[in-house]
Design an enzyme around this catalytic site. Sequence first.
Site, PDB file in Angstrom:
ATOM      1  N   GLU A 108      35.600  51.455  39.049  1.00 42.22           N
ATOM      2  CA  GLU A 108      34.410  50.757  38.545  1.00 42.22           C
ATOM      3  C   GLU A 108      33.246  51.724  38.713  1.00 42.22           C
ATOM      4  OE1 GLU A 108      34.083  47.536  37.340  1.00 42.22           O
ATOM      5  OE2 GLU A 108      36.213  47.064  37.496  1.00 42.22           O
ATOM      6  N   VAL A 157      32.912  60.974  43.242  1.00 46.34           N
ATOM      7  CA  VAL A 157      33.907  60.507  44.213  1.00 46.34           C
ATOM      8  C   VAL A 157      35.139  59.930  43.491  1.00 46.34           C
ATOM      9  CG1 VAL A 157      34.314  58.874  46.101  1.00 46.34           C
ATOM     10  CG2 VAL A 157      32.177  60.146  46.013  1.00 46.34           C
ATOM     11  N   CYS A 166      24.504  48.584  38.893  1.00 45.52           N
ATOM     12  CA  CYS A 166      25.330  49.401  37.991  1.00 45.52           C
ATOM     13  C   CYS A 166      25.175  48.992  36.538  1.00 45.52           C
ATOM     14  CB  CYS A 166      26.793  49.338  38.412  1.00 45.52           C
ATOM     15  SG  CYS A 166      27.433  47.668  38.427  1.00 45.52           S
ATOM     16  N   GLY A 215      31.874  52.973  42.505  1.00 47.84           N
ATOM     17  CA  GLY A 215      30.892  53.978  42.908  1.00 47.84           C
ATOM     18  C   GLY A 215      30.696  55.007  41.814  1.00 47.84           C
TER      19      GLY A 215
HETATM   20  P1  NAD Z   1      29.280  56.592  46.382  1.00 47.37           P
HETATM   21  O1  NAD Z   1      30.151  57.100  45.335  1.00 47.37           O
HETATM   22  O2  NAD Z   1      28.420  57.564  47.092  1.00 47.37           O
HETATM   23  O3  NAD Z   1      30.078  55.799  47.418  1.00 47.37           O
HETATM   24  C1  NAD Z   1      30.997  54.818  47.075  1.00 47.37           C
HETATM   25  C2  NAD Z   1      32.023  54.774  48.163  1.00 47.37           C
HETATM   26  O4  NAD Z   1      32.746  55.990  48.148  1.00 47.37           O
HETATM   27  C3  NAD Z   1      31.463  54.613  49.575  1.00 47.37           C
HETATM   28  O5  NAD Z   1      32.241  53.658  50.270  1.00 47.37           O
HETATM   29  C4  NAD Z   1      31.622  55.978  50.155  1.00 47.37           C
HETATM   30  O6  NAD Z   1      31.819  55.979  51.560  1.00 47.37           O
HETATM   31  C5  NAD Z   1      32.863  56.475  49.473  1.00 47.37           C
HETATM   32  N1  NAD Z   1      32.958  57.923  49.488  1.00 47.37           N
HETATM   33  C6  NAD Z   1      31.961  58.825  49.552  1.00 47.37           C
HETATM   34  N2  NAD Z   1      32.458  60.072  49.552  1.00 47.37           N
HETATM   35  C7  NAD Z   1      33.791  59.955  49.483  1.00 47.37           C
HETATM   36  C8  NAD Z   1      34.865  60.889  49.441  1.00 47.37           C
HETATM   37  N3  NAD Z   1      34.663  62.193  49.467  1.00 47.37           N
HETATM   38  N4  NAD Z   1      36.109  60.402  49.353  1.00 47.37           N
HETATM   39  C9  NAD Z   1      36.333  59.079  49.292  1.00 47.37           C
HETATM   40  N5  NAD Z   1      35.362  58.149  49.321  1.00 47.37           N
HETATM   41  C10 NAD Z   1      34.118  58.579  49.427  1.00 47.37           C
HETATM   42  O7  NAD Z   1      28.400  55.465  45.773  1.00 47.37           O
HETATM   43  P2  NAD Z   1      27.339  55.799  44.772  1.00 47.37           P
HETATM   44  O8  NAD Z   1      27.795  56.856  43.839  1.00 47.37           O
HETATM   45  O9  NAD Z   1      26.042  56.067  45.422  1.00 47.37           O
HETATM   46  O10 NAD Z   1      27.271  54.417  43.986  1.00 47.37           O
HETATM   47  C11 NAD Z   1      26.491  54.358  42.895  1.00 47.37           C
HETATM   48  C12 NAD Z   1      27.330  54.486  41.639  1.00 47.37           C
HETATM   49  O11 NAD Z   1      28.245  53.423  41.605  1.00 47.37           O
HETATM   50  C13 NAD Z   1      26.513  54.383  40.397  1.00 47.37           C
HETATM   51  O12 NAD Z   1      26.990  55.290  39.440  1.00 47.37           O
HETATM   52  C14 NAD Z   1      26.762  52.974  39.939  1.00 47.37           C
HETATM   53  O13 NAD Z   1      26.596  52.775  38.570  1.00 47.37           O
HETATM   54  C15 NAD Z   1      28.181  52.789  40.354  1.00 47.37           C
HETATM   55  N6  NAD Z   1      28.464  51.387  40.524  1.00 47.37           N
HETATM   56  C16 NAD Z   1      29.326  50.809  39.669  1.00 47.37           C
HETATM   57  C17 NAD Z   1      29.582  49.449  39.773  1.00 47.37           C
HETATM   58  C18 NAD Z   1      30.536  48.757  38.837  1.00 47.37           C
HETATM   59  O14 NAD Z   1      30.799  47.587  39.044  1.00 47.37           O
HETATM   60  N7  NAD Z   1      31.062  49.422  37.843  1.00 47.37           N
HETATM   61  C19 NAD Z   1      28.941  48.712  40.756  1.00 47.37           C
HETATM   62  C20 NAD Z   1      28.082  49.352  41.607  1.00 47.37           C
HETATM   63  C21 NAD Z   1      27.849  50.700  41.494  1.00 47.37           C
END
Ligand code: NAD
Length: 462
Positions: free
Chosen positions: A211, A193, A245, A189
Amino acid sequence: MTTEIAKTVAMLRDTFDSGQTRSAAWRKDQLKRLSRLLTEGEDELCRAMREDLGKAPAESWVSELRLVQREITHMLHHLDGWMRPDHVHVPVVLQPARAKIVPEPLGVALVIAPWNYPVQLLLLPMASAIAAGNTVVGKPSELAPATSAAVAKLIPSHLDQDAVAIVEGGAEVATSLLAERFDHIFYTGGARVAHVVMEAAAKHLTPVTLELGGKSPAIVDKDVNLDVTARRLAYGKFVNAGQTCVAPDYILVHGDVELPLLERLSAMVEEFYGKDPKASPDYGRIVNDQHFHRLQGLLDAGGYAETVIGGTASADPTQRYLPPTILRGVSPDAPVMQEEIFGPILPVISVPTIDSAIGFVNQRPKPLSLYVFTSHDRVADDVLARTSSGSACVNSCIVQFAVPGLPIGGVGESGMGAYHGRWGFETFSHRKAVMTKPTLPEPPLQYPPYTKLRQRLLRRIY
Ligand code: NAD
């Protein structure tokens, strides 16, 4: 909820402690069942992803279901080899003895997944954890609620419920999960976070894999097959409406081919999605209103000379539809260049030389991926040697993600650790160093009293 979570984690720990997840047979059985789940649940999962992200079922099958299945096939093929201990040479002074490295499971793993590839990014790390002999709890993203519900229904009906669990919910649930002690936390993500996850992990000294994302550049040389380059870039950028991503975030194109590349990119978007991408069943939607308005804000903030195609004029907030958008004459200071776009906006920046493109990349945080398009190996080699990125691809983009032998992960701000194929197995394993000595012979050389004779002999052989 907190008590429920504590109970789930305690159950997973009991199961792990029972030793049932350690055998190769158990691991393979669960992986096969997971693969079966993806076949039997195809319609349900594809419907859910269509609902959450407007994803075309053909796209969901390739980039989510089949990708995980192919990884599982790779795991099943190689698992015995990965589990086999590696023997290591023992120095003469310590002989006779044998030394080996034994991969052992870590224990109970937590996988926190994002919404953009809501099946793949949840189930692939979970498969790696299972392949390594762990019990695992997965938390899907609340921003893809239909997919989260479908996975939460399918997993218990296909896999051992006392070893593999799904806990649904948002930040609050994730916080409760993170309060528990895990043996590995695998988070995919955003960076904000990731800080929270790492802080929570620090309390228990739990190792983490992060990741993350970032702005992945695509560098286009002047000597290049422009048609193929444009097709691959347009696909990599606009698949899943840019919410990938490893999507090329922006293009640095050699000035000599900027205009012909822009022409071909525009033509390619039309070939993929027709004159009105809104009507195309193959073009996705932005995940929620917040991200839609964020992307609209990036476009409204300006800092670029021209909208080549797309833009906000034909956007539809009621559907969270943002057309494939290509920007030209983009200033490095433009808001669209300050954060990962994570949407269907493609800034194209003209550069006078490949050297200046390399300089541009190196002035910014290390990206998750870097792409270089060129007809010359030496140009590609030069770019790869002088830049750092989680992964890289020459003359294509995003497809490196589908090669099970490649370690997929970031570097610097784009993350730490890796998975896919063997690398996922390694991530969820501890490499235990094991030395075995026979009781005899027992030369006294290294033991006190350190007599002159013993020291002299020891110095000769050690
Ligand atoms: P996010 O960070 O909002 O959420 C990811 C997860 O974190 C979710 O399951 C969410 O419920 C959880 N989360 C949210 N708040 C939290 C907290 N306070 N404590 C613990 N967990 C919490 O997801 P996002 O940021 O919208 O995702 C997009 C990002 O992820 C982009 O930067 C993208 O590049 C990256 N990404 C990376 C990959 C990779 O393989 N490297 C793949 C997909 C997405």
